[in-house]
Design an enzyme around this catalytic site. Sequence first.
Site, PDB file in Angstrom:
ATOM      1  N   PRO A 290      -7.559  -9.033   1.033  1.00 58.80           N
ATOM      2  CA  PRO A 290      -7.094 -10.050   1.991  1.00 58.80           C
ATOM      3  C   PRO A 290      -7.721 -11.417   1.695  1.00 58.80           C
ATOM      4  CG  PRO A 290      -7.887  -8.082   3.114  1.00 58.80           C
ATOM      5  CD  PRO A 290      -8.282  -7.949   1.682  1.00 58.80           C
ATOM      6  N   GLU A 291      -6.863 -12.437   1.640  1.00 61.44           N
ATOM      7  CA  GLU A 291      -7.326 -13.814   1.435  1.00 61.44           C
ATOM      8  C   GLU A 291      -6.999 -14.614   2.690  1.00 61.44           C
ATOM      9  OE1 GLU A 291      -5.867 -15.361  -2.317  1.00 61.44           O
ATOM     10  OE2 GLU A 291      -5.726 -13.362  -3.152  1.00 61.44           O
TER      11      GLU A 291
ATOM     12  N   HIS B  51     -12.941   7.025   6.922  1.00 64.81           N
ATOM     13  CA  HIS B  51     -13.535   5.728   6.583  1.00 64.81           C
ATOM     14  C   HIS B  51     -13.417   4.698   7.702  1.00 64.81           C
ATOM     15  CE1 HIS B  51     -13.738   7.434   2.606  1.00 64.81           C
ATOM     16  NE2 HIS B  51     -12.428   7.574   2.591  1.00 64.81           N
TER      17      HIS B  51
ATOM     18  N   ARG C  74     -13.493   1.424   0.707  1.00 62.84           N
ATOM     19  CA  ARG C  74     -14.331   1.078  -0.454  1.00 62.84           C
ATOM     20  C   ARG C  74     -15.593   0.322  -0.079  1.00 62.84           C
ATOM     21  NH1 ARG C  74     -10.871  -0.793  -5.464  1.00 62.84           N
ATOM     22  NH2 ARG C  74     -12.936  -0.645  -6.386  1.00 62.84           N
TER      23      ARG C  74
END
Length: 271
Positions: free
Chosen positions: A2-3, A92, A113
């Site tokens: 995500p930016e 997660h 991650r």
Amino acid sequence: MPELPEVETIVRTLRPLLLDRRFGRIKLTRNDIVRPAGFDLPHRLVGRTVTDITRRGKRIIITLDDANRFYVHLGMTGRLTVEPAAGPIRPHTHLCADLCDRQDRQLRFRDPRRFGGIGWLGLGPDDERMGPEPLQLRPEQLFRRLSKTRRAIKNVLLDQAVIAGLGNIYVDEALFAAAIHPLVPARDLSPVQMRRLNRAVKLTLRRAIRHRGSTLRDYVDAAGAAGAFQTLHRVYHRTGDACIRCRMPIERIVVGGRSTHFCPGCQHPAG
Ligand SMILES: [Zn+2]
């Protein structure tokens, strides 16, 4: 990853779901996602009401009613969503926060991650090492920042200390829009090119925000919906496709360890 446009979309979709809500029971299953290490986040959240949700660079910043703030960084695979409390908790998911006044809803942070995380800012300022926001960047500010370095323009634009919020997708798209080769040393850009680049960065980001960001793998907004801008990418992950301007095939090279997509016809190293 995500930016800026994806994080901005999450902030906008999070506001109606989280603003003015009070945190109830907090379940943090991994302490190592919290900065500073060992910080007792649940203790500081429980009973507090969310009074503001903003964005700085790629960070989501949440303000509490005691004026303390914390940020969520999504890293590669992070998701920050408000979901039905009764819904299954996916693997997660590191944080589940009950919302007192909406007991059927939970704020959840999931990050398989774990390049993302949650950072406590308290009453302190934002990270001062972070560069200015690209949507507010004046041409002379960009000029000053770029003319100091001979690093490749692609790497300079990815550097969060130079400009905050850009990542691989939007740097490639903006350099294409500005017709600038990714390997050009930043300080070799002419004033005309720098102005064109400043405009291209803003246009690219605004378009992406309008289309609610790009979903390549993991990104969804706060309500769980995917973005749509990935279908409008002109160079990113379009290796071999014909350029929309000159029909030359889009090429892929590696710059600073990052996959880089550009048109050899439109983006000349010499400018
Ligand atoms: Zn082209």
